[in-house]
Design a protein around this motif. Structure first.
Motif, PDB file in Angstrom:
ATOM      1  N   SER A  61      -7.651   0.513 -14.497  1.00 28.46           N
ATOM      2  CA  SER A  61      -7.401   0.380 -13.074  1.00 28.46           C
ATOM      3  C   SER A  61      -6.291  -0.245 -12.482  1.00 28.46           C
ATOM      4  O   SER A  61      -5.770  -1.374 -12.768  1.00 28.46           O
ATOM      5  CB  SER A  61      -8.721  -0.815 -12.729  1.00 28.46           C
ATOM      6  OG  SER A  61      -9.986  -0.244 -13.020  1.00 28.46           O
ATOM      7  N   SER A 100      -2.754   1.308  -9.731  1.00 26.59           N
ATOM      8  CA  SER A 100      -2.359   2.412  -8.751  1.00 26.59           C
ATOM      9  C   SER A 100      -1.212   3.139  -9.761  1.00 26.59           C
ATOM     10  O   SER A 100      -0.506   2.710 -10.657  1.00 26.59           O
ATOM     11  CB  SER A 100      -1.286   1.747  -7.708  1.00 26.59           C
ATOM     12  OG  SER A 100      -2.162   1.109  -6.905  1.00 26.59           O
ATOM     13  N   SER A 111      -5.380   9.185  -2.210  1.00 30.35           N
ATOM     14  CA  SER A 111      -5.230   7.872  -1.954  1.00 30.35           C
ATOM     15  C   SER A 111      -5.913   6.941  -3.115  1.00 30.35           C
ATOM     16  O   SER A 111      -5.444   5.916  -3.255  1.00 30.35           O
ATOM     17  CB  SER A 111      -5.480   7.482  -0.485  1.00 30.35           C
ATOM     18  OG  SER A 111      -6.764   7.744  -0.245  1.00 30.35           O
ATOM     19  N   GLU A 112      -7.094   7.284  -3.213  1.00 29.76           N
ATOM     20  CA  GLU A 112      -7.969   6.708  -4.289  1.00 29.76           C
ATOM     21  C   GLU A 112      -8.880   7.643  -5.017  1.00 29.76           C
ATOM     22  O   GLU A 112      -9.436   8.595  -4.575  1.00 29.76           O
ATOM     23  CB  GLU A 112      -8.732   5.604  -3.564  1.00 29.76           C
ATOM     24  CG  GLU A 112      -9.641   5.925  -2.264  1.00 29.76           C
ATOM     25  CD  GLU A 112     -10.007   4.885  -1.478  1.00 29.76           C
ATOM     26  OE1 GLU A 112      -9.582   3.755  -1.553  1.00 29.76           O
ATOM     27  OE2 GLU A 112     -11.350   5.078  -1.468  1.00 29.76           O
ATOM     28  N   VAL A 113      -9.422   7.127  -6.238  1.00 34.13           N
ATOM     29  CA  VAL A 113     -10.185   8.046  -7.280  1.00 34.13           C
ATOM     30  C   VAL A 113     -10.914   6.784  -8.040  1.00 34.13           C
ATOM     31  O   VAL A 113     -10.364   5.585  -8.294  1.00 34.13           O
ATOM     32  CB  VAL A 113      -9.231   8.692  -8.375  1.00 34.13           C
ATOM     33  CG1 VAL A 113     -10.249   9.403  -9.322  1.00 34.13           C
ATOM     34  CG2 VAL A 113      -8.561   9.867  -7.568  1.00 34.13           C
ATOM     35  N   THR A 114     -12.212   7.072  -8.106  1.00 32.26           N
ATOM     36  CA  THR A 114     -13.070   6.160  -8.802  1.00 32.26           C
ATOM     37  C   THR A 114     -13.663   6.957  -9.917  1.00 32.26           C
ATOM     38  O   THR A 114     -14.147   8.080  -9.807  1.00 32.26           O
ATOM     39  CB  THR A 114     -14.284   5.613  -7.927  1.00 32.26           C
ATOM     40  OG1 THR A 114     -13.697   5.244  -6.772  1.00 32.26           O
ATOM     41  CG2 THR A 114     -15.136   4.669  -8.644  1.00 32.26           C
ATOM     42  N   ASP A 152      -1.688  -4.457  -9.784  1.00 33.62           N
ATOM     43  CA  ASP A 152      -1.654  -5.261  -8.594  1.00 33.62           C
ATOM     44  C   ASP A 152      -0.769  -6.452  -8.675  1.00 33.62           C
ATOM     45  O   ASP A 152      -0.576  -7.110  -9.514  1.00 33.62           O
ATOM     46  CB  ASP A 152      -3.063  -5.885  -8.284  1.00 33.62           C
ATOM     47  CG  ASP A 152      -3.698  -5.556  -6.833  1.00 33.62           C
ATOM     48  OD1 ASP A 152      -4.757  -5.954  -6.623  1.00 33.62           O
ATOM     49  OD2 ASP A 152      -3.074  -4.701  -6.230  1.00 33.62           O
ATOM     50  N   GLY A 174       0.970  -1.312  -0.067  1.00 32.10           N
ATOM     51  CA  GLY A 174      -0.072   0.238  -0.024  1.00 32.10           C
ATOM     52  C   GLY A 174       0.719   1.275   0.081  1.00 32.10           C
ATOM     53  O   GLY A 174       0.248   2.380   0.255  1.00 32.10           O
ATOM     54  N   THR A 216      -2.006   6.626  -6.021  1.00 36.79           N
ATOM     55  CA  THR A 216      -3.396   7.000  -6.010  1.00 36.79           C
ATOM     56  C   THR A 216      -3.977   5.513  -6.596  1.00 36.79           C
ATOM     57  O   THR A 216      -3.417   5.113  -7.728  1.00 36.79           O
ATOM     58  CB  THR A 216      -3.815   7.831  -7.194  1.00 36.79           C
ATOM     59  OG1 THR A 216      -3.076   9.129  -6.368  1.00 36.79           O
ATOM     60  CG2 THR A 216      -5.328   7.910  -7.329  1.00 36.79           C
ATOM     61  N   GLU A 217      -4.991   4.849  -5.929  1.00 34.89           N
ATOM     62  CA  GLU A 217      -5.386   3.609  -6.526  1.00 34.89           C
ATOM     63  C   GLU A 217      -6.751   4.071  -7.342  1.00 34.89           C
ATOM     64  O   GLU A 217      -7.717   4.751  -6.907  1.00 34.89           O
ATOM     65  CB  GLU A 217      -5.765   2.851  -5.324  1.00 34.89           C
ATOM     66  CG  GLU A 217      -6.562   1.453  -6.081  1.00 34.89           C
ATOM     67  CD  GLU A 217      -6.836   0.531  -4.786  1.00 34.89           C
ATOM     68  OE1 GLU A 217      -6.370   0.687  -3.717  1.00 34.89           O
ATOM     69  OE2 GLU A 217      -7.403  -0.553  -5.207  1.00 34.89           O
ATOM     70  N   LEU A 218      -6.838   3.818  -8.456  1.00 35.46           N
ATOM     71  CA  LEU A 218      -7.863   4.249  -9.679  1.00 35.46           C
ATOM     72  C   LEU A 218      -8.711   2.997  -9.893  1.00 35.46           C
ATOM     73  O   LEU A 218      -8.012   1.923 -10.198  1.00 35.46           O
ATOM     74  CB  LEU A 218      -7.328   4.809 -10.800  1.00 35.46           C
ATOM     75  CG  LEU A 218      -8.288   4.968 -11.941  1.00 35.46           C
ATOM     76  CD1 LEU A 218      -9.209   6.029 -11.758  1.00 35.46           C
ATOM     77  CD2 LEU A 218      -7.627   5.547 -13.408  1.00 35.46           C
ATOM     78  N   SER A 219      -9.877   3.106  -9.672  1.00 39.27           N
ATOM     79  CA  SER A 219     -10.879   2.130  -9.933  1.00 39.27           C
ATOM     80  C   SER A 219     -11.980   2.582 -10.974  1.00 39.27           C
ATOM     81  O   SER A 219     -12.421   3.620 -10.820  1.00 39.27           O
ATOM     82  CB  SER A 219     -11.729   1.897  -8.709  1.00 39.27           C
ATOM     83  OG  SER A 219     -11.024   1.370  -7.650  1.00 39.27           O
TER      84      SER A 219
END
Lengths: 115, 114
Positions: free
Chosen positions: B83, B85, B8-11, B39, A40, B108-111
């Motif tokens: 999708s 990081s 940290s994350e974006v959707t 991943d 992470g 930044t985790e993109l979903s």
């Protein structure tokens, strides 16, 4: 044209042991950098080798050492393993000079688990 | 100290446009790079900005403002395979060579949703 290769892919060690990870750079590259990536988190720079010498070092203790061979391949050694050393260890190769020296090519990494 | 800040994350949904911002505080600055990491996979290089302005590479664009210590990655026509990081990284030293170590953000985790 082979990319960056690393071995082994996975490794499980016990606290206090020593480990050696290996990396072969992309064909034509002369510079190898090592990074540690905790789950992470972003990769953290360990050190960089060029012309068989450590040229730059990040904020890692002396337990972390390395070597670069005449064929540009590299090893990362970690002594006296701690639980906190569990991470993905990434090797990246690049060119020391040239138009695209800023581009680093990463290998798939070695997943180290310390128990 | 040296730090890079990114969300940290974006959707987002397929076909949309998304922007991932990055602000940095480093003792030196010689360029901002962006990397994509699926991943468990290897980070792959996307783009690099050494000077102010926009760089475009297909569906991806990257922008830099050195006066604001700020950059962003713009992804257009999002696809499910995007999708992943995304990391911004600063080359903060003028090393012996043009490469040098990279200082990475937290990612930044993109979903991407259908």
């Amino acid at each position: 044209d082979a990319g960056v290769t690393q071995s082994p892919t996975h490794l499980i060690k016990t606290r206090g042991q020593q480990v050696t990870l290996r990396c072969s750079p992309k064909s034509g590259h002369d510079t190898v950098s090592w990074y540690q990536q905790a789950l992470g988190q972003g990769p953290q720079f360990i050190f960089q080798y060029y012309e068989e010498e450590e040229r730059q070092r990040g904020n890692f203790p002396d337990r972390f050492s390395g070597h670069q061979f005449p064929n540009y391949s590299s090893e990362l050694n970690v002594n006296a393993l701690l639980l906190g050393d569990s991470a993905l260890y990434l090797c990246a190769s690049s060119l020391a000079w040239g138009d695209r020296a800023y581009e680093q090519y990463f290998g798939p990494g070695t997943r180290l688990t310390v128990t | 100290g040296q730090s890079l800040e990114q969300p940290s994350e974006v959707t987002a949904v397929e076909g949309a446009i998304v922007q991932i911002n990055c602000t940095y505080q480093t003792s030196g600055f010689y360029g901002l790079s962006w990397y994509q990491q699926h991943d468990g996979g290897a980070p792959t290089f996307l783009s690099y900005n050494a000077l102010d302005g926009l760089e475009e590479t297909g569906r991806f664009s990257s922008f830099l403002s050195r006066s604001d210590s700020y950059g962003y990655l713009l992804l257009q026509e999002l696809q499910m395979k995007d999708s992943a990081s995304y990391f911004c990284a600063v080359r903060g030293d003028r090393a012996y060579n043009q490469g040098g170590k990279l200082i990475f953000g937290q990612g930044t985790e993109l979903s991407v949703k259908p």
